[in-house]
Design an enzyme around this catalytic site. Structure first.
Site, PDB file in Angstrom:
ATOM      1  N   ALA A  29       0.806  -1.424   0.150  1.00  0.00           N
ATOM      2  CA  ALA A  29      -0.090   0.076  -0.117  1.00  0.00           C
ATOM      3  C   ALA A  29       0.949   1.197   0.140  1.00  0.00           C
ATOM      4  O   ALA A  29       0.393   2.393  -0.141  1.00  0.00           O
ATOM      5  CB  ALA A  29      -1.020   0.179   1.372  1.00  0.00           C
ATOM      6  N   CYS A  30       2.358   1.103   0.185  1.00  0.00           N
ATOM      7  CA  CYS A  30       3.017   2.358   0.328  1.00  0.00           C
ATOM      8  C   CYS A  30       3.785   2.593  -1.080  1.00  0.00           C
ATOM      9  O   CYS A  30       4.436   1.711  -1.809  1.00  0.00           O
ATOM     10  CB  CYS A  30       3.977   1.866   1.299  1.00  0.00           C
TER      11      CYS A  30
END
Length: 140
Positions: free
Chosen positions: A10-11
């Site tokens: 998600a980063c």
């Protein structure tokens, strides 16, 4: 080359770092540390090998950092590590481990310091920022 990335999909920085490693022709071991946190001794070693303090390896943004009172300067490294292991989202990312060293790859191009110079062609981050030129050389 044996490369491990402690990754959060998600980063954006973590995704860019993973893509950069693969651009070097390396398929790393990918550990999604939110699902499989490192053991305490592994986390301590990564932090130490990266030349960081435990406090420098803690992520504040988007975590329970403030709610847990981790901004207290009197907390020991052991207490901070306890919090990181109980709440892996507190582990800053991505950590990259290679035979050439360990880095907290923020920004993602920090990983270039511990990857072989085997890049072919340009590399752009997700946002279009160039990292490597047409010959695969680092753009300063």
């Amino acid at each position: 080359m044996d490369v491990t990335i402690y990754h959060n999909p998600a980063c954006g920085t973590s995704r860019n770092t993973l893509a950069l490693i693969r651009h070097a022709g390396i398929e790393p071991t990918v550990i999604e540390y939110l699902k499989t946190p490192p053991a305490r001794d592994v986390l301590q070693k990564m932090i130490s090998d990266a030349g960081l303090t435990v406090r420098q390896a803690i992520r504040e943004k988007g975590t329970p950092y403030a709610e847990l009172g981790l901004d207290d300067p009197d907390l020991t490294d052991e207490q901070l590590l306890d919090a990181m292991l109980a709440h892996p989202i507190l582990i800053n990312r991505p950590f990259v481990v290679t035979p050439l060293g360990t880095r907290l790859s923020r920004p993602s191009e920090v990983a270039l310091d511990i990857l072989p110079d085997s890049f072919k062609g340009p590399f752009l981050k997700e946002d279009g920022e160039p990292i490597l030129d047409a010959e695969g050389k680092r753009i300063v």
